[in-house]
Motif scaffolding. Structure first.
Motif, mmCIF file in Angstrom:
data_model
loop_
_atom_site.group_PDB
_atom_site.id
_atom_site.type_symbol
_atom_site.label_atom_id
_atom_site.label_comp_id
_atom_site.label_asym_id
_atom_site.label_seq_id
_atom_site.Cartn_x
_atom_site.Cartn_y
_atom_site.Cartn_z
ATOM 1 N N ASN A 1 40.857 46.375 20.318
ATOM 2 C CA ASN A 1 40.389 45.144 19.694
ATOM 3 C C ASN A 1 39.476 44.391 20.661
ATOM 4 O O ASN A 1 39.624 44.509 21.880
ATOM 5 N N PRO A 2 38.532 43.614 20.155
ATOM 6 C CA PRO A 2 37.692 42.822 21.061
ATOM 7 C C PRO A 2 38.541 41.845 21.873
ATOM 8 O O PRO A 2 39.543 41.310 21.375
ATOM 9 N N TRP A 3 38.149 41.650 23.124
ATOM 10 C CA TRP A 3 38.817 40.644 23.962
ATOM 11 C C TRP A 3 38.213 39.293 23.617
ATOM 12 O O TRP A 3 37.009 39.067 23.793
ATOM 13 N N SER A 4 39.035 38.363 23.133
ATOM 14 C CA SER A 4 38.536 37.073 22.654
ATOM 15 C C SER A 4 38.419 36.034 23.763
ATOM 16 O O SER A 4 37.714 35.033 23.610
ATOM 17 N N GLY A 5 39.137 36.259 24.866
ATOM 18 C CA GLY A 5 39.162 35.258 25.920
ATOM 19 C C GLY A 5 40.117 34.119 25.649
ATOM 20 O O GLY A 5 40.199 33.168 26.432
ATOM 21 N N ARG A 6 40.860 34.186 24.570
ATOM 22 C CA ARG A 6 41.773 33.116 24.196
ATOM 23 C C ARG A 6 43.219 33.578 24.334
ATOM 24 O O ARG A 6 43.584 34.684 23.946
ATOM 25 N N GLY A 7 44.042 32.722 24.926
ATOM 26 C CA GLY A 7 45.476 32.953 24.932
ATOM 27 C C GLY A 7 46.028 33.759 26.083
ATOM 28 O O GLY A 7 47.202 33.655 26.401
ATOM 29 N N SER A 8 45.184 34.573 26.721
ATOM 30 C CA SER A 8 45.647 35.420 27.821
ATOM 31 C C SER A 8 44.560 35.514 28.880
ATOM 32 O O SER A 8 43.371 35.390 28.587
ATOM 33 N N LEU A 9 44.994 35.763 30.091
ATOM 34 C CA LEU A 9 44.088 35.904 31.232
ATOM 35 C C LEU A 9 44.225 37.313 31.783
ATOM 36 O O LEU A 9 45.332 37.766 32.071
ATOM 37 N N MET A 10 43.106 38.018 31.930
ATOM 38 C CA MET A 10 43.130 39.341 32.526
ATOM 39 C C MET A 10 42.559 39.255 33.935
ATOM 40 O O MET A 10 41.591 38.542 34.195
ATOM 41 N N GLY A 11 43.178 39.983 34.856
ATOM 42 C CA GLY A 11 42.705 39.963 36.235
ATOM 43 C C GLY A 11 43.277 41.131 37.007
ATOM 44 O O GLY A 11 43.854 42.065 36.443
ATOM 45 N N VAL A 12 43.113 41.070 38.320
ATOM 46 C CA VAL A 12 43.629 42.099 39.212
ATOM 47 C C VAL A 12 44.609 41.453 40.177
ATOM 48 O O VAL A 12 44.276 40.469 40.851
ATOM 49 N N ALA A 13 45.828 41.986 40.234
ATOM 50 C CA ALA A 13 46.842 41.501 41.170
ATOM 51 C C ALA A 13 46.759 42.319 42.447
ATOM 52 O O ALA A 13 46.757 43.555 42.411
ATOM 53 N N TYR A 14 46.661 41.611 43.568
ATOM 54 C CA TYR A 14 46.605 42.246 44.886
ATOM 55 C C TYR A 14 47.901 41.933 45.633
ATOM 56 O O TYR A 14 48.275 40.761 45.750
ATOM 57 N N LEU A 15 48.560 42.938 46.132
ATOM 58 C CA LEU A 15 49.705 42.722 47.006
ATOM 59 C C LEU A 15 49.176 42.568 48.427
ATOM 60 O O LEU A 15 48.629 43.514 48.996
ATOM 61 N N LEU A 16 49.336 41.364 48.987
ATOM 62 C CA LEU A 16 48.718 41.031 50.268
ATOM 63 C C LEU A 16 49.747 40.805 51.355
ATOM 64 O O LEU A 16 50.822 40.242 51.103
ATOM 65 N N SER A 17 49.399 41.204 52.539
ATOM 66 C CA SER A 17 50.217 40.883 53.711
ATOM 67 C C SER A 17 50.168 39.373 53.937
ATOM 68 O O SER A 17 49.258 38.696 53.445
ATOM 69 N N PRO A 18 51.140 38.804 54.680
ATOM 70 C CA PRO A 18 51.095 37.366 54.964
ATOM 71 C C PRO A 18 49.767 36.915 55.571
ATOM 72 O O PRO A 18 49.231 35.872 55.205
ATOM 73 N N ALA A 19 49.225 37.715 56.494
ATOM 74 C CA ALA A 19 47.968 37.333 57.144
ATOM 75 C C ALA A 19 46.813 37.328 56.148
ATOM 76 O O ALA A 19 45.989 36.402 56.132
#
Length: 263
Positions: A88-106
């Protein structure tokens, strides 16, 4: 507010200097591998394409008129929201898509410093759902920390073409769903279309950019240990941007033309 989404103070214990890796969500220019990882010398321990229900992408984070008018922001979505399905087309409404990065404390503190040391952003903790390669939801849900700007520009305004290219290229580099990439490709960008706007751009480069660049370098240095800039610097940032956009609204816009939406 959607269940599980928490708005936090930049001084909240959840944002204090971590001792263990943390998941950080990139949804704007931080989708770009070059801009996010290479330039900041960051090496994520893991990455996942995710979706967060209850937040959505907005381009209302104020930058600099005529140069970088708007940046990406996330905001609380207005219910009801339909769950997006692959195909389905992404409408941009209701949800946020992104990339989760697991980062060290530094590396996590590097991000906080590079994002202005808390001078313009408010942290959010939200549950993220990991997606498969074709965009389908998995059963893996975990909390991520991301940043949003509470002080926004209202009305019509666009990010620069340079900035939108970072998002579009980043989405492709991260192998995000094609529907989301098509949404970014269709999102308009700011373009200078008149001689007056060209003069306005030169004026803002000469008048504002040197001081802003120095200011953010000072903030990064002063927030090196905790990722949080001192209170006087936060106040100075509000004054600087308030003055810049105030003079734009009252004066420069009428002299040089629109500096945030193409005319």
């Amino acid at each position: 507010m959607a269940s599980g989404i928490q708005l936090l103070s930049p001084t909240s214990p959840e944002i204090a200097a971590p001792t263990e890796p943390r998941w950080y969500l990139g949804y704007g220019s931080n989708l770009s591998l070059t801009g996010f990882l290479v330039k900041r010398n960051i090496t994520p321990l893991d990455t996942k394409v995710v979706v967060i229900d209850g937040l959505e992408l907005a381009f209302d984070n104020p930058g600099v008129p005529y140069i970088e008018p708007r940046f990406a922001n996330c905001r609380i979505a207005e219910p009801p929201a339909e769950m997006w399905l692959p195909g389905n087309p992404w409408s941009g409404r209701g949800s946020l898509m992104g990339v989760a990065y697991l980062l060290s404390p530094a590396d996590y503190l590097t991000i906080l410093r590079s994002e202005g040391g808390g001078s313009s952003y408010q942290p959010i903790i939200a549950p993220a759902v990991s997606l498969t390669a074709d965009g389908a939801r998995t059963q893996q849900v975990f909390d991520v920390i991301t940043l949003h700007t509470p002080t926004i520009r209202r009305g019509t305004g666009y990010a620069s073409l340079r900035y939108m290219k970072l998002l579009r290229n980043g989405a492709r580099e991260q192998h995000m769903p094609e529907e989301f990439i098509a949404y970014l490709d269709a999102t308009p960008s700011y373009a200078i279309t008149s001689f007056r706007q060209k003069i306005g751009r030169l004026v803002h480069i000469a008048f504002w950019m040197p001081g802003l660049l120095v200011f953010f370098r000072i903030i990064a240095r002063m927030s090196a240990k905790t990722g949080r800039a001192p209170a006087p610097m936060l106040f100075t940032r509000r004054v600087l941007f308030g003055t810049m956009w105030g003079t734009y609204d009252l004066l420069w816009k009428w002299i040089f033309g629109d500096g945030e939406a193409s005319s």
